[in-house]
Structures are given as C-alpha cells and as structure tokens.
Design an enzyme around this catalytic site. Structure first.
Site, PDB file in Angstrom:
ATOM      1  N   SER A 122      -6.159  -1.802  -4.728  1.00 62.29           N
ATOM      2  CA  SER A 122      -6.383  -0.617  -3.900  1.00 62.29           C
ATOM      3  C   SER A 122      -7.023   0.502  -4.735  1.00 62.29           C
ATOM      4  O   SER A 122      -8.077   0.283  -5.332  1.00 62.29           O
ATOM      5  CB  SER A 122      -5.055  -0.192  -3.253  1.00 62.29           C
ATOM      6  OG  SER A 122      -5.257   0.726  -2.214  1.00 62.29           O
ATOM      7  N   ASP A 176      -6.324  -5.983   6.652  1.00 63.90           N
ATOM      8  CA  ASP A 176      -5.911  -4.799   5.888  1.00 63.90           C
ATOM      9  C   ASP A 176      -6.109  -3.535   6.732  1.00 63.90           C
ATOM     10  O   ASP A 176      -7.238  -3.175   7.060  1.00 63.90           O
ATOM     11  CB  ASP A 176      -6.743  -4.707   4.605  1.00 63.90           C
ATOM     12  CG  ASP A 176      -6.207  -3.678   3.623  1.00 63.90           C
ATOM     13  OD1 ASP A 176      -5.570  -2.702   4.053  1.00 63.90           O
ATOM     14  OD2 ASP A 176      -6.443  -3.852   2.412  1.00 63.90           O
ATOM     15  N   HIS A 207      -2.532  -5.283   3.626  1.00 63.76           N
ATOM     16  CA  HIS A 207      -2.834  -4.629   2.344  1.00 63.76           C
ATOM     17  C   HIS A 207      -1.845  -5.147   1.301  1.00 63.76           C
ATOM     18  O   HIS A 207      -0.848  -4.490   0.989  1.00 63.76           O
ATOM     19  CB  HIS A 207      -2.728  -3.112   2.516  1.00 63.76           C
ATOM     20  CG  HIS A 207      -3.344  -2.318   1.404  1.00 63.76           C
ATOM     21  ND1 HIS A 207      -4.671  -2.427   1.058  1.00 63.76           N
ATOM     22  CD2 HIS A 207      -2.810  -1.384   0.577  1.00 63.76           C
ATOM     23  CE1 HIS A 207      -4.940  -1.588   0.061  1.00 63.76           C
ATOM     24  NE2 HIS A 207      -3.820  -0.957  -0.241  1.00 63.76           N
TER      25      HIS A 207
END
Length: 226
Positions: A122, A176, A207
């Site tokens: 991320s 996601d 995610h």
C-alpha cells in the site's frame, strides 16, 4: 562516521541464518507497523535457502487527513480520496530520505546492492517503488504490493536510467476497495510504456495478501537472487 550519525527508523529485524549477504527492507501500509509482514518470513523458501536479513521499519506517527486527522503510522499524509493525486510531497520526501538511509545502512553492513530488495504494501509499496527507481547503484528488485506509482507524471525526471533493468513485482487484489486495482494496473502500464518491465499479477482478494501471492513473491525473490 556517517552511519553512526544517521538516525535510522526503529525496525523489526528477522534473519534466516548467520552472516546474511541478502536482505529485504519491507515497508508496511497505513496504520500498521513493522510487525505486519514479519510472519511471512517463515513461508518463504527463497529465504530458507540462504541467510536473509528482513528489515521491517516502523513508519513515523503523523496525522492522516482522510482519517479525520487521527495520528497513526504513515509514510505520508493522505490528503483526499484521489490517493494517486492528493499527495503529501513533504511527507513523501521525508520518507524517501529515511528509506534511503535504511538501504545505505544495509550496504554499509555488507549487503551488496545487487542482493538488496526494497518491498512495500500500500503506502509502503508506493514509497518502495518511488525510492527504488531513483537509486544508484540499482537494487536487486522492487516489490510493490497493492500500491501505485507516486510522481508518475514526472517519472522521466526522477527515475535513473539504470533502473530500467531492475525486476519489479507488482501484485494487487482485484477486489481492493482501498487502492483500486485499476490504479496499480495503470501504474504498471505507465512503467511499461516508459521502458520498464514490471511483472503485474492480480488475485481475487481485498486490500491484503493471500497464500497464492506469497508463493508468487517467493518465486520472484528466488529469481532476483539466482
């Protein structure tokens, strides 16, 4: 002298054997910390075949605008919902300097740059990609999980030409809701158009990471270190 005066980020460190000559610096995502990905280490056969040092740094604590200004570990502030556009340039610049210090420290401790992987998830993946493509000497590889390309419009200005040959792994969840897969794919396509060769893969997950992605990471690490 320089390494003694450098203030390194506090990190969780795991070594798979004595006197490692290979290393991975792995950056966590927003609101997590360096413990987040440490449990993956025992699942990596690539790290069982050779002594590897894994460094999982803790990002600084800072207020995050999209989370109501709540203070949490973050590599940079998220200023708005357009995460690939609303970018905290000052925070990004500071984190790049801190990650470069971690990389330089590993090299000074005897890990050759050609055995050094920079990874992240991320936010951490965005910093890893931005940092890794701008480094000389180039790294063994850059692992980008559920992330996107920072400063994409200025790629030609900040990336070094030698990084064209650096292996880039880009993995993403097709479901996601935090960093949409389209952002990751657009980043991979932009890199490809600029002459890089990112390896782009998706899995049906949110995610996060999944066992199939960890297996793909393991195989990619083995290729980087072969």
């Amino acid at each position: 002298m320089e390494s003694q005066s450098r203030q390194l980020l506090e990190s969780v460190v795991r070594e798979t054997g004595p006197d490692p000559r290979h290393a991975v610096i792995w950056l966590h995502g927003l609101g997590a910390d360096g413990n987040d990905f440490a449990p993956i280490v025992p699942q990596l056969q690539s790290a069982a075949r050779r002594p590897v040092r894994f460094v999982f740094p803790h990002a600084p604590v800072r207020p995050v605008t999209v989370n109501g200004g709540m203070a949490m570990r973050a590599w940079y502030d998220i200023l708005g919902m357009e995460i690939d556009r609303d970018q905290d340039r000052e925070g990004i610049r500071a984190s790049l300097a801190q990650v470069n210090d971690l990389l330089d420290d590993q090299i000074e401790r005897g890990i050759p740059a050609e055995n050094l992987i920079l990874a992240g998830f991320s936010q951490g993946g965005a910093i890893a990609l931005r940092c890794g493509l701008a480094r000389r000497p180039v790294l063994a590889g850059i692992m980008v999980l559920s992330a996107y390309l920072l400063d994409a419009d200025r790629l030609a200005e900040w990336a070094v030409s030698e990084a064209m040959d650096v292996p880039i792994f880009m993995g993403h969840g097709s479901q996601d809701p935090v960093v949409p897969a389209r952002l990751g794919q657009a980043s991979a396509e932009r890199l490809q158009a600029a002459g890089y060769a990112p390896e782009w893969q998706t899995w049906p997950m949110p995610h996060s990471v999944c066992p199939e992605e960890i297996a793909a990471i393991d195989q990619w690490l083995e290729r980087c270190w072969a």
